[in-house]
Write an enzyme that holds these catalytic residues in place. Structure first.
Site, mmCIF file in Angstrom:
data_model
loop_
_atom_site.group_PDB
_atom_site.id
_atom_site.type_symbol
_atom_site.label_atom_id
_atom_site.label_comp_id
_atom_site.label_asym_id
_atom_site.label_seq_id
_atom_site.Cartn_x
_atom_site.Cartn_y
_atom_site.Cartn_z
ATOM 1 N NE ARG A 262 -4.121 0.159 1.853
ATOM 2 C CZ ARG A 262 -5.244 0.544 1.240
ATOM 3 N NH1 ARG A 262 -5.408 1.800 0.880
ATOM 4 N NH2 ARG A 262 -6.193 -0.326 0.973
ATOM 5 C CD GLU B 165 -7.086 2.844 6.497
ATOM 6 O OE1 GLU B 165 -6.204 2.184 7.051
ATOM 7 O OE2 GLU B 165 -7.591 2.542 5.409
#
Length: 813
Positions: free
Chosen positions: A338, A756
């Protein structure tokens, strides 16, 4: 109640005007409303029940783990005999006492429940003692005799890179020929930066309470983001089938990723003790032990080389992202992936090569944290944009606009129609099209509302006349991909019962850690049935009700569980419509739900009465729901695909002032514009944006993790580890959600994730601090500043910049 199709004592006629008025009214607690958090009153009054608040059982044991005081060593002796000298001690266990599988690794093996012959980090559990109270267990555990043979320890990313020590092999994303692009670039710059880790610092530490059942199973009350994984691992350490283990999780006192995998250890230790003694068992970690034992956000050491033209537009880029994974794989493969996915943030990087290194060190195995590696990658292009701007003598915002992906309405970063030069600037380095890019429009809106250019001029004037205090300003974007990068996790289930009084029971696979997930899912169900949210009761997340759940992580809690709950509600609702059609001899178009009523042609019935009628007519009022995210796929071998269902966007503009004599600083103002699609609950979403920004600022400014040369974490409590306090927040704090922008994908009511993405808004503060330091050199030299930018590091950067030569004048600055 009559069974005749056309009549019922609960039906009453309604005029067309009354029907129209009712149909136009919005449900006050449905989606799009600022409904308060379902546990808010309980939490502020102290009535909310967490695992450690549960009433204790007769004969309950308390567990304390003895931790390694070596970073890397062979265990030559363990003697638990002295533990039994303490009255109240029931058992002391080591790795040899685990009845089933010892390894509790989340994805790959490497995490023994208790050290087996070797310790690999300072703080690794070696043995556990269970006693009638926690203090006795602690004293007894500390009395055990443990002897070691020391081994060489690797404690830094640089050393791991040098020795090529990895928990898994390096992996790269490649687009075009980056080497040739760099060789042919008009300008090039290179550099490196250390990005610090971060302690989760949840208010409730890791805790589990376990009760043996009569059939050899366990009921586990645990504070976890991942009930299914705890179920699996408890079953495996006990050597029983998964169906013997029931996980009950009502709420967490914070998680932030720290309870995605790390909750399993205490749950499994308590379960082993409960199996061996037959007694209820609880394990609650004291704060220091929690911080020593558990993993953090991955610290990174990042290197870059970038080529660009005279406008600052990047033509070629190479990045090396090296994450400190600790001693075991945990979730590091996906976390480093990620970071690589987000190494572009909102920018097209030209011909690009991004390589991720998963470095093995003798520290606690680092783990999930809000953003899941994304922040450590995303900060790199922001650092690079500032470096380019100072190299060219341009406004950093101008450079950022030159590099943005194409906007979704056929505009470039400056809001102008696309030109032939902009062709192809809409695909990431992993070949996912950026189809819904709102950043050019959002940047333009915040640029205007924050008075960016006026304040930039005022700050330059202020700095020219202020010898000690210097101000800085930065406007940075966020583009964050939403979905689990492990594709199989993008699924969820839910369960809905409607009782004969019309009340609704809701259960889903997500976990509530304060983020308002339960409230949003209840709003979704309320919207579908058009009833008040007070009519819905959400029960604890329970593996007996919804099996095989994914962790509540990756910002996908509402996307997945909300859709699953919506699916269950639609199934029941369709049954009710079909029943009404048959029972009242009307067409489906004649049946609708509105404001706690069911409208049937020109008549109306209270929702509760209609449900009772359906029950008497033997209509099923219970259903499971299921959802899997569509469209996503990723070919890791070829580093191509669509790992994200969609992107969420944000923009933040922060102004700071620093004291060049002490390195201290203050955030004067922060303006935030954030994209949540069609908001399910604006109040909760704004709260998430504010909280995420604060936590992101903490990561990049005050939250410093320090280990000594023996590998011991020295910042193991609030006295030495500094999370942001209220005084650290902006004096002037302005947060706004993007309006009238539904998600273009078919998410639940076209909303977007909000957990997030706003965390990375805090990057603007880090860049603003660097901007203030750069003013000392007329914005022509970029300061070297690692994160977190503590006052000490700021002062060092100030002093280093003062001693650098101005290459244009030769003067000492």
């Amino acid at each position: 109640m009559s069974d005749n199709h056309g009549s019922s004592p609960h039906l009453k006629a309604l005029t067309q005007e009354e029907m129209l008025v009712l149909a136009k009214q919005d449900l006050k607690t449905g989606v799009g409303r600022s409904v308060k958090h379902e546990s808010a009153a309980k939490q502020v009054s102290g009535e909310a029940i967490y695992v450690d608040d549960r009433l204790e059982f007769p004969n309950q044991l308390h567990v304390y783990a003895r931790l390694s005081d070596c970073a890397h060593a062979r265990i030559t002796k363990i003697d638990v005999g002295p533990c039994y000298d303490f009255p109240g001690v029931a058992i002391a266990i080591t790795a040899a006492d685990v009845p089933g599988q010892l390894d509790i690794g989340a994805v790959l093996p490497g995490d023994p429940l208790l050290a087996d012959g070797k310790v690999e980090f300072y703080g690794q559990p070696i043995l556990a003692v269970a006693a009638s109270d926690h203090e006795t267990a602690r004293k007894a555990a500390m009395a055990a005799i443990i002897e070691y043979e020391a081994l060489d320890a690797v404690l830094s990313v640089e050393e791991a890179l040098k020795q090529e020590l990895y928990v898994s092999e390096p992996h790269s994303h490649q687009r075009g020929d980056s080497q040739t692009a760099l060789a042919n670039a008009r300008h090039t710059i290179s550099g490196s930066v250390h990005i610090g880790g971060q302690e989760h610092f949840y208010l409730e530490t890791q805790v589990s309470s376990v009760i043996p059942t009569e059939d050899g199973g366990m009921i586990v009350y645990t504070s976890t983001q991942n009930p299914t994984e705890v179920q699996k691992l408890v079953a495996e350490v006990l050597g029983v089938a998964f169906n013997k283990i029931q996980i009950d999780m009502r709420r967490m006192g914070g998680g932030f990723g720290g309870k995605e995998t790390q909750a399993a250890g205490p749950a499994c230790m308590a379960a082993v003790v409960a199996r061996l003694t037959g007694r209820p068992t609880k394990m609650r970690l004291p704060r220091m032990e929690d911080m020593l034992m558990t993993g953090k956000r991955h610290p990174f050491f990042n290197q870059y080389q970038v080529g660009f033209d005279d406008n600052g537009r990047i033509t070629g880029c190479e990045m090396k992202l090296a994450g400190n994974c600790g001693y075991s794989p945990d979730l590091s493969n996906s976390i480093i992936d990620r970071a690589m996915f987000h190494a572009d943030n909102g920018y097209y990087l030209g011909d690009a090569s991004i390589t991720g290194y998963r470095c093995k060190t003798n520290t606690a195995s680092n783990t999930a944290y809000r953003g899941f590696g994304g922040p450590q990658g995303m900060i790199m292009p922001e650092i690079i944009m500032d470096e380019i701007a100072r190299h060219l003598g341009k406004d950093p915002l101008e450079v950022r606009k030159h590099n943005l992906y194409n906007g979704m309405h056929g505009i470039n970063g400056f809001g102008q129609p696309l030109t032939p030069e902009d062709a192809g600037r809409d695909t990431t380095h992993y070949y996912q099209p950026v189809e819904d890019n709102l950043l050019p429009e959002m940047i333009a809106e915040l640029e205007a509302s924050s008075d960016y250019h006026k304040r930039r001029a005022e700050i330059r004037a202020y700095n020219s006349s202020s010898p000690i205090l210097k101000k800085g300003l930065s406007l940075t974007p966020v583009k964050f991909g939403i979905s689990f990068t492990a594709t199989f996790l993008n699924q969820a289930g839910a369960l809905i019962h409607i009782y004969t009084d019309g009340s609704i029971h809701l259960n889903h696979g997500g976990t509530e850690m304060g983020q308002g997930l339960n409230t949003k899912v209840a709003q979704i169900v309320a919207e579908e049935f058009q009833v008040d949210i007070d009519n819905i009761q959400i029960s604890a997340t329970d593996t007996d009700k919804v099996p095989n759940t994914s962790p509540t992580a990756a910002s996908s809690g509402t996307d997945l569980n909300g859709k699953a709950a919506q699916n269950a509600a639609i199934i029941i609702k369709q049954r009710l419509v079909d029943f009404a059609v048959r029972h009242f001899n009307v067409s489906p178009e004649d049946v609708s739900f509105a404001n706690n009523y069911v409208l049937i042609r020109d008549q109306i019935m209270a929702f509760a009465d209609f449900i009772q009628l359906a029950y008497f007519n033997q209509i099923s009022l219970s259903s499971t729901g299921f959802y899997r995210t569509p469209k996503i796929y990723y070919d890791r071998d070829n580093a191509r695909g669509r790992p994200f269902y969609y992107f969420a966007y944000g923009v933040s503009c922060s102004e700071v002032v620093i004291d060049t004599l002490t390195g201290e600083y203050k955030i004067l103002r922060a303006d935030i514009l954030h994209d949540v699609g069609a908001s399910l609950n604006p109040a909760i979403d704004i709260g998430q944006v504010e909280g995420a920004f604060a936590q992101g600022v903490g990561w990049l400014t005050s939250e410093e993790l320090v280990w000594n040369d023996k590998g011991r974490l020295m910042t193991s409590g609030p006295a030495s580890y500094k999370i942001p306090a209220i005084a650290d927040m902006p004096v002037d704090f302005r947060v706004k959600l993007v309006e009238n922008r539904k998600n273009t994908e078919d998410t639940v009511f076209h909303s977007k994730a909000v957990g997030e993405p706003p965390f990375m808004l805090g990057i603007s503060v880090f860049c603003a601090i660097k901007d203030a330091i750069a003013s000392l050199a007329g914005y022509q030299i970029s300061p070297q500043l690692d994160a977190p930018a503590t006052p000490e590091r700021v002062l060092w950067a100030v002093e280093a910049l003062k001693t650098k030569s101005d290459t244009k004048t030769g003067a000492i600055l």
